[in-house]
Scaffold this motif. Structure first.
Motif, PDB file in Angstrom:
ATOM      1  N   ASN A   1       0.820  -1.216   0.000  1.00 21.63           N
ATOM      2  CA  ASN A   1       0.000   0.000   0.000  1.00 21.63           C
ATOM      3  C   ASN A   1       0.858   1.273   0.000  1.00 21.63           C
ATOM      4  OD1 ASN A   1      -2.245  -1.634   0.005  1.00 21.63           O
ATOM      5  ND2 ASN A   1      -2.566  -1.495   2.208  1.00 21.63           N
ATOM      6  N   LEU A   2       1.684   1.366  -1.008  1.00 24.09           N
ATOM      7  CA  LEU A   2       2.593   2.499  -1.162  1.00 24.09           C
ATOM      8  C   LEU A   2       1.837   3.771  -1.540  1.00 24.09           C
ATOM      9  CD1 LEU A   2       5.576   3.615  -1.586  1.00 24.09           C
ATOM     10  CD2 LEU A   2       5.234   2.981  -3.999  1.00 24.09           C
ATOM     11  N   LYS A   3       2.209   4.884  -0.912  1.00 20.95           N
ATOM     12  CA  LYS A   3       1.692   6.197  -1.284  1.00 20.95           C
ATOM     13  C   LYS A   3       2.868   7.171  -1.349  1.00 20.95           C
ATOM     14  CE  LYS A   3      -2.664   5.528   1.258  1.00 20.95           C
ATOM     15  NZ  LYS A   3      -3.515   6.053   2.366  1.00 20.95           N
TER      16      LYS A   3
ATOM     17  N   TYR B   1      -2.991   7.390 -10.004  1.00 19.44           N
ATOM     18  CA  TYR B   1      -2.186   8.608 -10.233  1.00 19.44           C
ATOM     19  C   TYR B   1      -3.112   9.814 -10.206  1.00 19.44           C
ATOM     20  CZ  TYR B   1       0.602  11.952 -13.008  1.00 19.44           C
ATOM     21  OH  TYR B   1       1.261  13.065 -13.480  1.00 19.44           O
ATOM     22  N   SER B   2      -2.648  10.862  -9.554  1.00 14.20           N
ATOM     23  CA  SER B   2      -3.446  12.091  -9.425  1.00 14.20           C
ATOM     24  C   SER B   2      -3.742  12.743 -10.755  1.00 14.20           C
ATOM     25  CB  SER B   2      -2.697  13.102  -8.550  1.00 14.20           C
ATOM     26  OG  SER B   2      -1.449  13.443  -9.150  1.00 14.20           O
TER      27      SER B   2
ATOM     28  N   VAL C   1       0.961   9.301  -6.152  1.00 14.30           N
ATOM     29  CA  VAL C   1       0.900   7.957  -6.717  1.00 14.30           C
ATOM     30  C   VAL C   1       0.530   7.011  -5.589  1.00 14.30           C
ATOM     31  CG1 VAL C   1       2.201   6.071  -7.760  1.00 14.30           C
ATOM     32  CG2 VAL C   1       2.651   8.400  -8.465  1.00 14.30           C
ATOM     33  N   LYS C   2      -0.369   6.050  -5.877  1.00 10.49           N
ATOM     34  CA  LYS C   2      -0.735   5.032  -4.906  1.00 10.49           C
ATOM     35  C   LYS C   2      -0.703   3.669  -5.589  1.00 10.49           C
ATOM     36  CE  LYS C   2      -3.925   8.175  -2.503  1.00 10.49           C
ATOM     37  NZ  LYS C   2      -5.355   8.399  -2.107  1.00 10.49           N
ATOM     38  N   VAL C   3      -0.172   2.685  -4.884  1.00 16.82           N
ATOM     39  CA  VAL C   3      -0.179   1.312  -5.378  1.00 16.82           C
ATOM     40  C   VAL C   3      -0.853   0.449  -4.314  1.00 16.82           C
ATOM     41  CG1 VAL C   3       1.145  -0.610  -6.295  1.00 16.82           C
ATOM     42  CG2 VAL C   3       1.999   1.733  -6.587  1.00 16.82           C
ATOM     43  N   SER C   4      -1.944  -0.203  -4.678  1.00 22.29           N
ATOM     44  CA  SER C   4      -2.685  -1.042  -3.740  1.00 22.29           C
ATOM     45  C   SER C   4      -2.133  -2.461  -3.746  1.00 22.29           C
ATOM     46  CB  SER C   4      -4.169  -1.073  -4.107  1.00 22.29           C
ATOM     47  OG  SER C   4      -4.722   0.232  -4.079  1.00 22.29           O
ATOM     48  N   GLY C   5      -1.951  -3.009  -2.558  1.00 18.38           N
ATOM     49  CA  GLY C   5      -1.419  -4.363  -2.436  1.00 18.38           C
ATOM     50  C   GLY C   5       0.087  -4.352  -2.259  1.00 18.38           C
ATOM     51  N   VAL C   6       0.667  -5.537  -2.274  1.00 18.60           N
ATOM     52  CA  VAL C   6       2.108  -5.702  -2.080  1.00 18.60           C
ATOM     53  C   VAL C   6       2.824  -5.559  -3.421  1.00 18.60           C
ATOM     54  CG1 VAL C   6       3.923  -7.252  -1.271  1.00 18.60           C
ATOM     55  CG2 VAL C   6       1.693  -7.242  -0.130  1.00 18.60           C
ATOM     56  N   LEU C   7       3.807  -4.685  -3.468  1.00 20.01           N
ATOM     57  CA  LEU C   7       4.541  -4.461  -4.715  1.00 20.01           C
ATOM     58  C   LEU C   7       5.215  -5.748  -5.182  1.00 20.01           C
ATOM     59  CD1 LEU C   7       6.294  -1.019  -4.115  1.00 20.01           C
ATOM     60  CD2 LEU C   7       4.468  -1.517  -5.730  1.00 20.01           C
ATOM     61  N   ASN C   8       5.011  -6.078  -6.445  1.00 20.76           N
ATOM     62  CA  ASN C   8       5.632  -7.270  -7.018  1.00 20.76           C
ATOM     63  C   ASN C   8       6.549  -6.936  -8.192  1.00 20.76           C
ATOM     64  OD1 ASN C   8       3.648  -6.545  -8.825  1.00 20.76           O
ATOM     65  ND2 ASN C   8       2.552  -8.495  -8.781  1.00 20.76           N
TER      66      ASN C   8
END
Length: 199
Positions: free
Chosen positions: A56-58, A120-121, A135-142
């Motif tokens: 859940n990167l922001k 992305y905004s 920027v937001k990425v949902s879940g675990v980065l793979n």
């Protein structure tokens, strides 16, 4: 660490280390940070690489000048040595490294990439303020990523970020006694430990 021998002999080496078990490391609270970067007009700056395994990167970028976020997949260099663009505006979609995001009307958008949702905004910025993007990425980065910033005008950008360590699937490595007790109270006994206090 190395040792240089002026004469042959035996040496006794003693060492110790410790690890901090913060709520960030245990995955129970967000890990956060901030820094700044100067961006020249027409220049591209590496903001930083982002390893796999973060959840859940922001990332927020704030700049009083028109600066755009770019995001690249470092694991796909089949067409471009800098990695495949996930977020990147481009003029020529037939030859440039265009992102799946960043080429619409400038508004917020999202896409699915390797089973993860990237949001992305938009290059018009938050509330129409150019230079204020996220920027937001949902879940675990793979995928290993690289975030960059392109300056349509020169400026100093403030970057903040947060993510979670991924410990949803089990107990963290070398858990603290407090963590074990909290997981083995009467309401959620694991059966792995006995005679654990319930208060």
């Amino acid at each position: 660490m190395k040792a240089f021998a002026f004469e042959a002999g035996e040496a006794l080496v003693e060492y110790e280390w410790d690890r901090v078990q913060t709520t960030c490391c245990l995955g129970t609270a967000a890990c956060t940070g901030s820094f700044s970067s100067s961006i020249a007009k027409g220049g591209t700056v590496d903001i930083g690489s982002i390893p796999t395994g973060k959840k859940n990167l922001k990332v927020n970028l704030e700049c009083s000048s028109d600066v755009d976020i770019q995001l690249f997949d470092l694991e796909d260099t089949s067409s471009f040595s800098d990695g495949k663009a996930i977020i990147a505006y481009c003029e020529d979609t037939s030859t440039d490294n265009c992102g799946a995001l960043g080429n619409n009307d400038g508004s917020a958008e999202s896409t699915t990439y390797y089973s993860r949702t990237y949001a992305y905004s938009g290059y018009e910025g938050v509330d129409g303020k150019a230079g204020y993007e996220w920027v937001k990425v949902s879940g675990v980065l793979n995928r290993e990523l690289m975030m960059k910033a392109y300056g349509y005008a020169a400026g100093d950008a403030a970057i903040t970020y947060e993510y979670y360590e991924d410990y949803d699937s089990g107990v963290p490595v070398s858990p603290s006694v407090d963590f074990l007790i909290s997981r083995n109270v009467e309401e959620s006994s694991t059966g792995a430990f006995t005679d654990v206090p319930t208060e």
